[in-house]
Scaffold this motif. Structure first.
Motif, PDB file in Angstrom:
ATOM      1  N   ARG A 144       1.364  11.376  -6.272  1.00 25.12           N
ATOM      2  CA  ARG A 144       2.519  10.512  -6.028  1.00 25.12           C
ATOM      3  C   ARG A 144       2.155   9.312  -5.159  1.00 25.12           C
ATOM      4  O   ARG A 144       2.598   8.188  -5.418  1.00 25.12           O
ATOM      5  CB  ARG A 144       3.634  11.318  -5.364  1.00 25.12           C
ATOM      6  N   VAL A 145       1.331   9.567  -4.143  1.00 24.54           N
ATOM      7  CA  VAL A 145       0.920   8.471  -3.255  1.00 24.54           C
ATOM      8  C   VAL A 145       0.083   7.457  -4.032  1.00 24.54           C
ATOM      9  O   VAL A 145       0.273   6.244  -3.910  1.00 24.54           O
ATOM     10  CB  VAL A 145       0.119   9.014  -2.049  1.00 24.54           C
ATOM     11  N   GLU A 184       0.103   6.820  -7.245  1.00 20.93           N
ATOM     12  CA  GLU A 184       0.961   6.071  -8.171  1.00 20.93           C
ATOM     13  C   GLU A 184       1.780   5.023  -7.437  1.00 20.93           C
ATOM     14  O   GLU A 184       1.925   3.884  -7.884  1.00 20.93           O
ATOM     15  CB  GLU A 184       1.897   7.040  -8.907  1.00 20.93           C
ATOM     16  N   ASN A 185       2.303   5.423  -6.285  1.00 19.02           N
ATOM     17  CA  ASN A 185       3.145   4.515  -5.516  1.00 19.02           C
ATOM     18  C   ASN A 185       2.374   3.305  -5.005  1.00 19.02           C
ATOM     19  O   ASN A 185       2.897   2.187  -4.986  1.00 19.02           O
ATOM     20  CB  ASN A 185       3.787   5.279  -4.347  1.00 19.02           C
ATOM     21  N   LYS A 201       2.534   4.058   4.595  1.00 21.52           N
ATOM     22  CA  LYS A 201       3.005   2.673   4.696  1.00 21.52           C
ATOM     23  C   LYS A 201       1.877   1.740   5.128  1.00 21.52           C
ATOM     24  O   LYS A 201       1.677   0.658   4.560  1.00 21.52           O
ATOM     25  CB  LYS A 201       4.172   2.601   5.688  1.00 21.52           C
ATOM     26  N   LYS A 215      -0.495   2.271  -6.297  1.00 22.84           N
ATOM     27  CA  LYS A 215      -1.298   1.699  -7.389  1.00 22.84           C
ATOM     28  C   LYS A 215      -2.792   1.738  -7.090  1.00 22.84           C
ATOM     29  O   LYS A 215      -3.560   0.823  -7.449  1.00 22.84           O
ATOM     30  CB  LYS A 215      -0.847   0.276  -7.705  1.00 22.84           C
ATOM     31  N   ARG A 255      -0.611   1.034   2.371  1.00 19.12           N
ATOM     32  CA  ARG A 255      -0.167  -0.018   1.456  1.00 19.12           C
ATOM     33  C   ARG A 255      -0.517  -1.405   2.023  1.00 19.12           C
ATOM     34  O   ARG A 255      -1.010  -2.286   1.314  1.00 19.12           O
ATOM     35  CB  ARG A 255       1.349   0.081   1.228  1.00 19.12           C
TER      36      ARG A 255
END
Length: 413
Positions: free
Chosen positions: A345-346, A348-349, A309, A351, A312
């Motif tokens: 996955r991280v 992709e999530n 989190k 970007k 991001r």
């Protein structure tokens, strides 16, 4: 007459001043150009009289000789200072040398000893004056060229690699220490700088706690040269890297301004191929300055949701700061294949693809910290060591691509 050594005597005791002056009057190549009674007079007369050598008493009523020496050397790097003190303590000697003194003599010095020290310092002053004059001539003859720090000539700049995570406890220091070792070799020397000024642990990770810190270098960065810097930096003999440690106490962090920290980085760029900066998760002005100056940011996350989190959030902030995405090497530390949250996955999530995954190996990492022996020295063949090697190669490749691309930062945004 032009080759005479010009000497300024600074001492609060009249008898000492007169005895030294009488001794030097018999030296045909030495000229006493002035006498000061206090540290402040010493600073003022050094500026006005521009001597080659200042004989400086260490204990004076207004400002001590070490502080006066530091100010004189900051303003006039070619002036050489010989400290005189009734105290032959090693700590005084170390402080004097860090302040820029050329020599340290115990009072009362032998006549031959004092004259020899003055002549050595005078020769150095003449060399420094000539060197400075030649550099100024070369600079004026080269349009657009800039003078280096501390008399260093212009040279290819080293690359600044900032290791950062917006979440504490993700292993930034472990990565920074071992990445420095992986990048360091005879052709590409690396220096590791602890940018976590309040609670930095880099020195402990290599079992070098208690030695010189950034406090010894930052306030006098404008007066540095490679020789002085090499004396202050911690030499980690087992790996070959050099280390600039954080202050020993949290309250001392405020003694290093962001501007000084930037100048330290700029200075190190002229000596080392790689400058690796460990940072705190808190975005202090110092950390932000390092990020802004960096060539590459190694952004560290783990498989924990809070770390992802925060990653991001920092990616969004870096984008707002107009930091080129190519400068960000996204790395997942402590990667455990048994956990369903994968690097893919991280990436992709968020970007932003994860470029390196360093395997989870708590035993090796914790033992290395507790022993003060980085695992890249004795466990580099383990998966965790191979992960650091892979990260080092990715960083090198990213730097090469960015350098060969010859694009401005604005063009890459």
């Amino acid at each position: 007459m032009a080759n005479k050594i010009r000497v300024l005597i600074v001492d609060d005791i009249a008898e000492t001043r007169e005895n030294v002056r009488k001794l030097l009057q018999f030296e045909s190549d030495v000229e006493v150009v002035g006498i000061g009674r206090t540290g402040m007079e010493g600073i003022q007369f050094a500026q006005e009289m521009n001597p080659d050598v200042v004989l400086m008493d260490i204990n004076m009523p207004d400002i001590d000789g070490i502080s006066a020496t530091e100010q004189i050397r900051q303003r006039s790097p070619h002036i050489q200072v010989v400290i005189l003190s009734v105290q032959g303590d090693q700590n005084y000697m170390r402080r004097a040398m860090l302040a820029g003194a050329r020599d340290f003599l115990t009072k009362p010095p032998m006549g031959d000893e004092l004259i020899s020290a003055i002549k050595r310092a005078g020769e150095m002053a003449h060399v420094e004056r000539e060197k400075s004059a030649k550099q100024q001539m070369a600079i004026s003859a080269m349009p657009g060229s800039a003078q280096g720090f501390g008399g260093l000539p212009a040279a290819p700049q080293g690359k600044i690699i900032v290791v950062y995570s917006p979440k504490g406890g993700t292993g930034c220091t472990t990565i920074a220490v071992n990445l420095s070792i992986a990048l360091n070799n005879e052709d590409t020397r690396a220096v590791l700088i602890d940018g976590n000024l309040q609670f930095g642990d880099v020195a402990i990770f290599v079992n070098e706690h208690g030695k010189n810190t950034i406090i010894d270098i930052a306030p006098r960065v404008d007066d540095l040269d490679a020789e002085i810097a090499d004396e202050i930096l911690i030499k980690h003999e087992a790996s070959g890297i050099r280390i600039l440690a954080a202050p020993q106490r949290p309250e001392m962090a405020e003694k290093v301004s962001p501007d000084q920290f930037v100048k330290v980085l700029q200075f190190m760029q002229r000596i080392y191929s790689y400058i690796v900066v460990d940072t705190s998760s808190i975005l202090t002005d110092v950390v932000l300055s390092a990020i802004d100056m960096s060539n590459v940011i190694v952004l560290v996350t783990t498989q924990e949701i809070p770390a992802i989190k925060n990653s991001r959030l920092i990616l969004d902030l870096l984008n707002t700061m107009s930091i080129d995405k190519e400068r960000i090497v996204f790395a997942m530390n402590r990667y455990d294949k048994r956990v369903a949250i994968t690097p893919e996955r991280v990436g992709e999530n968020l970007k932003h693809g994860i470029a390196a995954a360093i395997p989870f190996d708590e035993k090796t990492a914790v033992n290395a910290v507790n022993r003060g022996v980085p695992f890249m020295l004795d466990n580099k063949s383990q998966p965790i060591g191979k992960g650091i090697f892979a990260l080092a190669e990715i960083v090198r490749a990213r730097l090469n691509v960015m350098e060969s691309g010859d694009e401005s930062p604005a063009a890459r945004r």
